[in-house]
Each structure stands twice: as structure tokens, then as C-alpha cells.
Design a protein around this motif. Structure first.
Motif, PDB file in Angstrom:
ATOM      1  N   ARG A  69      52.099  85.119  -0.200  1.00 34.04           N
ATOM      2  CA  ARG A  69      51.659  83.763   0.049  1.00 34.04           C
ATOM      3  C   ARG A  69      51.758  83.490   1.549  1.00 34.04           C
ATOM      4  O   ARG A  69      52.334  84.272   2.305  1.00 34.04           O
ATOM      5  CB  ARG A  69      52.545  82.748  -0.696  1.00 34.04           C
ATOM      6  N   THR A  70      51.212  82.362   1.943  1.00 32.13           N
ATOM      7  CA  THR A  70      51.256  82.033   3.364  1.00 32.13           C
ATOM      8  C   THR A  70      52.667  81.704   3.857  1.00 32.13           C
ATOM      9  O   THR A  70      52.904  81.654   5.057  1.00 32.13           O
ATOM     10  CB  THR A  70      50.322  80.854   3.684  1.00 32.13           C
ATOM     11  N   ASP A  71      53.628  81.500   2.921  1.00 32.42           N
ATOM     12  CA  ASP A  71      55.026  81.304   3.328  1.00 32.42           C
ATOM     13  C   ASP A  71      55.821  82.596   3.224  1.00 32.42           C
ATOM     14  O   ASP A  71      57.054  82.585   3.260  1.00 32.42           O
ATOM     15  CB  ASP A  71      55.682  80.220   2.476  1.00 32.42           C
ATOM     16  N   SER A  72      55.125  83.742   3.065  1.00 31.16           N
ATOM     17  CA  SER A  72      55.709  85.089   3.017  1.00 31.16           C
ATOM     18  C   SER A  72      56.368  85.431   1.679  1.00 31.16           C
ATOM     19  O   SER A  72      57.005  86.482   1.561  1.00 31.16           O
ATOM     20  CB  SER A  72      56.719  85.307   4.151  1.00 31.16           C
ATOM     21  N   THR A  73      56.219  84.595   0.659  1.00 29.03           N
ATOM     22  CA  THR A  73      56.696  84.943  -0.678  1.00 29.03           C
ATOM     23  C   THR A  73      55.837  86.058  -1.253  1.00 29.03           C
ATOM     24  O   THR A  73      54.609  85.955  -1.279  1.00 29.03           O
ATOM     25  CB  THR A  73      56.643  83.723  -1.618  1.00 29.03           C
ATOM     26  N   GLU A  74      56.472  87.149  -1.703  1.00 24.06           N
ATOM     27  CA  GLU A  74      55.723  88.254  -2.306  1.00 24.06           C
ATOM     28  C   GLU A  74      55.303  87.882  -3.728  1.00 24.06           C
ATOM     29  O   GLU A  74      56.112  87.377  -4.509  1.00 24.06           O
ATOM     30  CB  GLU A  74      56.575  89.519  -2.336  1.00 24.06           C
ATOM     31  N   TYR A 103      56.339  82.494 -12.890  1.00 21.58           N
ATOM     32  CA  TYR A 103      55.551  81.471 -12.217  1.00 21.58           C
ATOM     33  C   TYR A 103      54.109  81.903 -11.985  1.00 21.58           C
ATOM     34  O   TYR A 103      53.830  83.063 -11.656  1.00 21.58           O
ATOM     35  CB  TYR A 103      56.116  81.191 -10.824  1.00 21.58           C
ATOM     36  N   TYR A 104      53.202  80.949 -12.101  1.00 20.80           N
ATOM     37  CA  TYR A 104      51.868  81.015 -11.508  1.00 20.80           C
ATOM     38  C   TYR A 104      51.932  80.327 -10.153  1.00 20.80           C
ATOM     39  O   TYR A 104      52.688  79.371  -9.963  1.00 20.80           O
ATOM     40  CB  TYR A 104      50.859  80.301 -12.407  1.00 20.80           C
ATOM     41  N   THR A 105      51.106  80.790  -9.199  1.00 21.98           N
ATOM     42  CA  THR A 105      51.072  80.167  -7.884  1.00 21.98           C
ATOM     43  C   THR A 105      49.711  80.336  -7.231  1.00 21.98           C
ATOM     44  O   THR A 105      48.945  81.236  -7.586  1.00 21.98           O
ATOM     45  CB  THR A 105      52.151  80.759  -6.959  1.00 21.98           C
ATOM     46  N   GLU A 106      49.421  79.482  -6.277  1.00 20.42           N
ATOM     47  CA  GLU A 106      48.304  79.679  -5.366  1.00 20.42           C
ATOM     48  C   GLU A 106      48.816  80.411  -4.132  1.00 20.42           C
ATOM     49  O   GLU A 106      50.020  80.388  -3.835  1.00 20.42           O
ATOM     50  CB  GLU A 106      47.684  78.337  -4.966  1.00 20.42           C
ATOM     51  N   LEU A 107      47.922  81.054  -3.384  1.00 22.08           N
ATOM     52  CA  LEU A 107      48.335  81.757  -2.171  1.00 22.08           C
ATOM     53  C   LEU A 107      48.491  80.826  -0.970  1.00 22.08           C
ATOM     54  O   LEU A 107      49.280  81.086  -0.073  1.00 22.08           O
ATOM     55  CB  LEU A 107      47.322  82.851  -1.808  1.00 22.08           C
ATOM     56  N   GLU A 108      47.728  79.733  -0.985  1.00 27.81           N
ATOM     57  CA  GLU A 108      47.763  78.794   0.132  1.00 27.81           C
ATOM     58  C   GLU A 108      48.179  77.415  -0.370  1.00 27.81           C
ATOM     59  O   GLU A 108      48.190  77.143  -1.569  1.00 27.81           O
ATOM     60  CB  GLU A 108      46.391  78.737   0.819  1.00 27.81           C
ATOM     61  N   LYS A 109      48.493  76.541   0.552  1.00 28.98           N
ATOM     62  CA  LYS A 109      48.953  75.194   0.200  1.00 28.98           C
ATOM     63  C   LYS A 109      47.758  74.327  -0.172  1.00 28.98           C
ATOM     64  O   LYS A 109      47.215  73.588   0.647  1.00 28.98           O
ATOM     65  CB  LYS A 109      49.725  74.588   1.364  1.00 28.98           C
ATOM     66  N   PRO A 114      53.829  66.312  -4.482  1.00 27.91           N
ATOM     67  CA  PRO A 114      55.013  66.323  -3.616  1.00 27.91           C
ATOM     68  C   PRO A 114      55.986  67.445  -3.972  1.00 27.91           C
ATOM     69  O   PRO A 114      56.350  67.616  -5.137  1.00 27.91           O
ATOM     70  CB  PRO A 114      55.646  64.949  -3.873  1.00 27.91           C
ATOM     71  N   GLY A 115      56.372  68.219  -2.979  1.00 24.40           N
ATOM     72  CA  GLY A 115      57.329  69.292  -3.181  1.00 24.40           C
ATOM     73  C   GLY A 115      56.785  70.524  -3.857  1.00 24.40           C
ATOM     74  O   GLY A 115      57.544  71.459  -4.132  1.00 24.40           O
ATOM     75  N   ASN A 116      55.485  70.555  -4.124  1.00 24.68           N
ATOM     76  CA  ASN A 116      54.889  71.701  -4.814  1.00 24.68           C
ATOM     77  C   ASN A 116      53.542  72.051  -4.180  1.00 24.68           C
ATOM     78  O   ASN A 116      52.491  71.971  -4.814  1.00 24.68           O
ATOM     79  CB  ASN A 116      54.706  71.383  -6.301  1.00 24.68           C
ATOM     80  N   PRO A 117      53.540  72.447  -2.903  1.00 28.48           N
ATOM     81  CA  PRO A 117      52.278  72.671  -2.186  1.00 28.48           C
ATOM     82  C   PRO A 117      51.470  73.848  -2.700  1.00 28.48           C
ATOM     83  O   PRO A 117      50.256  73.896  -2.488  1.00 28.48           O
ATOM     84  CB  PRO A 117      52.745  72.912  -0.748  1.00 28.48           C
ATOM     85  N   TYR A 118      52.117  74.814  -3.378  1.00 32.02           N
ATOM     86  CA  TYR A 118      51.406  75.994  -3.870  1.00 32.02           C
ATOM     87  C   TYR A 118      51.041  75.873  -5.355  1.00 32.02           C
ATOM     88  O   TYR A 118      50.620  76.843  -5.965  1.00 32.02           O
ATOM     89  CB  TYR A 118      52.246  77.251  -3.649  1.00 32.02           C
ATOM     90  N   TRP A 134      61.664  72.601 -20.258  1.00 36.14           N
ATOM     91  CA  TRP A 134      61.549  72.507 -18.813  1.00 36.14           C
ATOM     92  C   TRP A 134      60.185  71.953 -18.424  1.00 36.14           C
ATOM     93  O   TRP A 134      59.214  72.021 -19.177  1.00 36.14           O
ATOM     94  CB  TRP A 134      61.765  73.870 -18.153  1.00 36.14           C
ATOM     95  N   LEU A 135      60.131  71.415 -17.228  1.00 35.23           N
ATOM     96  CA  LEU A 135      58.880  70.893 -16.682  1.00 35.23           C
ATOM     97  C   LEU A 135      58.071  72.050 -16.121  1.00 35.23           C
ATOM     98  O   LEU A 135      58.558  72.813 -15.287  1.00 35.23           O
ATOM     99  CB  LEU A 135      59.166  69.872 -15.584  1.00 35.23           C
ATOM    100  N   GLN A 136      56.837  72.200 -16.598  1.00 36.69           N
ATOM    101  CA  GLN A 136      56.021  73.322 -16.139  1.00 36.69           C
ATOM    102  C   GLN A 136      55.579  73.175 -14.689  1.00 36.69           C
ATOM    103  O   GLN A 136      55.675  74.111 -13.899  1.00 36.69           O
ATOM    104  CB  GLN A 136      54.782  73.467 -17.026  1.00 36.69           C
ATOM    105  N   THR A 137      55.068  72.011 -14.322  1.00 41.50           N
ATOM    106  CA  THR A 137      54.556  71.798 -12.974  1.00 41.50           C
ATOM    107  C   THR A 137      55.489  70.883 -12.207  1.00 41.50           C
ATOM    108  O   THR A 137      55.585  69.688 -12.502  1.00 41.50           O
ATOM    109  CB  THR A 137      53.146  71.181 -13.005  1.00 41.50           C
ATOM    110  N   ALA A 138      56.188  71.438 -11.244  1.00 44.39           N
ATOM    111  CA  ALA A 138      57.143  70.655 -10.463  1.00 44.39           C
ATOM    112  C   ALA A 138      56.427  69.555  -9.686  1.00 44.39           C
ATOM    113  O   ALA A 138      55.339  69.754  -9.157  1.00 44.39           O
ATOM    114  CB  ALA A 138      57.893  71.557  -9.488  1.00 44.39           C
ATOM    115  N   GLY A 139      57.048  68.373  -9.648  1.00 42.28           N
ATOM    116  CA  GLY A 139      56.538  67.294  -8.823  1.00 42.28           C
ATOM    117  C   GLY A 139      55.588  66.343  -9.507  1.00 42.28           C
ATOM    118  O   GLY A 139      55.141  65.382  -8.884  1.00 42.28           O
TER     119      GLY A 139
END
Length: 226
Positions: A69-74, A103-109, A114-118, A134-139
Motif C-alpha cells: 500500500r502507499t503507507d508501506s503495508t505489505e 482484511y480487504y483493503t485498497e492500495l491508495e487512500k 474517518p480513520g479508515n482511508p484505505y 465485530w464491526l466490518q468497516t471501521a469508522g
């Protein structure tokens, strides 16, 4: 708001059937892990909807590599292919495991949550217990959308075209959809409703080098559809 990563893939292409049988799964033994999801480059899952009444459509999920990701998370690269209408559809998504969740994620913001840019989504708990929630989508709380919580339920067994799995979990979403996970093998599929025709499920898996079920060659399927 998306409820599940997998629903966005499947709804595009399914109201389907299957006329290709799979070999029965040998009894699953030597499962030494208590983890209900792993990610390994080279993993393959093939799915279809065996109880639907229309044309046969198969989907393959392959983990083909890693990136950042753009924050260097592999993260792992997930490629999804579906054989439909004499061609393939293709989708690439990204995932990782952190703090006991898949987790699922996007590569960019891309997200304004709020608090979940990816646009991170907790799709599964790695070591669940019956009744976990648990809450699936934070924020999303307080953002004018319904909370998309998931609830874990233990099942003694679950039958798939690849065979019968034991000691599994279903994770139920806010719309009643259920995703299914087994120890070692991880994601098995999803049921959108209580109608078994809406069951999207594995017929083949190769997980960390271990193969079960029967792979259906999608090239031959495309020829049949033409």
C-alpha cells in the motif's frame, strides 16, 4: 456501502448452475492449525453455484503475489476470474492479515471514512469463538449508514462440492448473508439467502500446496458456452 468484498464480485455474474460433478473429498485429516484463514502466494480456490438453474459459471480466486500500500503495508494480490458469456471477467483486489483479522483493503487512500482511508474491512476472524461480533468497516458508526457488523456461529459440519468440512464457522452479515470458513482451508464460500440456489461455494482448493476437490478447466467451459 459494501457489505462484503465477495458480494461485489459475485452479484455481477451469478444466477447460475453447474452440470460438472466433482470428485468427493477424502476425509480431511492432519489439520494441526486452529487458524480459519491464511494467505499464501499460489493459493487457488474455484467456486460455482451448484443448485442454481441457469448456465454454468465458474469463478477462480488466485493469490498471485505481494505488493505494498502507499503507507508501506505489505498486502497480497488477489486475482478473480469468472468464465461467462464466452469470455473471462477479471478483478484484482488486495488483502492482508493483522491483529487476528483477515482484511480487504485498497492500495491508495480512496476512502473518506474517518480513520479508515484505505477502506479496510474485517472479513473474517482468524481464531473465532461462537458469538463473536465485530464491526466490518471501521469508522462507519455515526456516518449515516447502518453498522455492518458480522457475527460468528460455530457449525459442526458443512458440505461443499469439494467435500464435507468439520468444525467450521459462518460469519453472518447485516443482510443475513453468511460466509463460511474452515480451519486451514479458510474461505469456503457464501450464501446470500436461505435458498440453496444462492449458495456460492468451492469445488476445488489448493491451499499452501494442499489440494482438495476437482478443478474444472475454464477454457473448456468457454468453448461450451459459445
Amino acid at each position: 456501502m459494501k457489505f462484503l468484498l465477495f458480494m461485489s464480485i459475485i452479484i455481477l455474474s451469478f444466477s447460475t448452475a453447474c452440470d460438472t460433478s466433482t470428485a468427493p473429498l477424502n476425509e480431511i485429516t492432519s489439520i494441526t492449525t486452529d487458524e480459519y484463514m491464511t494467505l499464501n502466494v499460489g493459493d487457488i480456490r474455484q467456486f460455482y453455484m451448484p443448485y442454481s438453474n441457469n448456465s454454468t459459471v465458474y469463478t477462480v480466486w488466485r493469490i498471485t503475489g505481494k505488493t505494498f500500500r502507499t503507507d508501506s503495508t505489505e498486502v497480497f494480490i488477489n486475482e478473480w476470474y469468472t468464465s461467462i458469456y464466452s469470455s473471462y471477467s477479471r478483478r484484482i483486489e488486495y488483502s492482508f492479515i493483522r491483529d487476528g483479522f483477515y482484511y480487504y483493503t485498497e492500495l491508495e487512500k480512496t476512502s473518506k471514512i474517518p480513520g479508515n482511508p484505505y477502506f479496510e474491512q474485517k472479513l473474517a476472524k482468524i481464531k473465532p469463538h461462537d458469538g463473536d461480533k465485530w464491526l466490518q468497516t471501521a469508522g462507519v458508526l455515526g456516518q449515516g449508514v447502518p453498522p455492518d457488523s458480522l457475527t460468528a456461529k460455530h457449525l459442526d459440519e458443512f458440505e461443499t462440492p469439494a467435500g464435507v468440512f468439520y468444525d467450521i464457522y459462518s460469519f453472518t452479515g447485516p443482510g443475513g448473508e453468511k460466509t463460511y470458513y474452515a480451519k486451514y482451508f479458510g474461505y469456503l464460500g457464501i450464501s446470500f439467502t436461505t435458498d440453496k440456489r444462492d449458495l456460492f461455494i468451492v469445488n476445488y482448493m489448493k491451499i499452501n500446496g494442499r489440494e482438495i476437490g476437482k478443478y474444472v478447466k475454464m477454457d473448456s467451459l468457454l468453448k461450451k458456452q459459445r
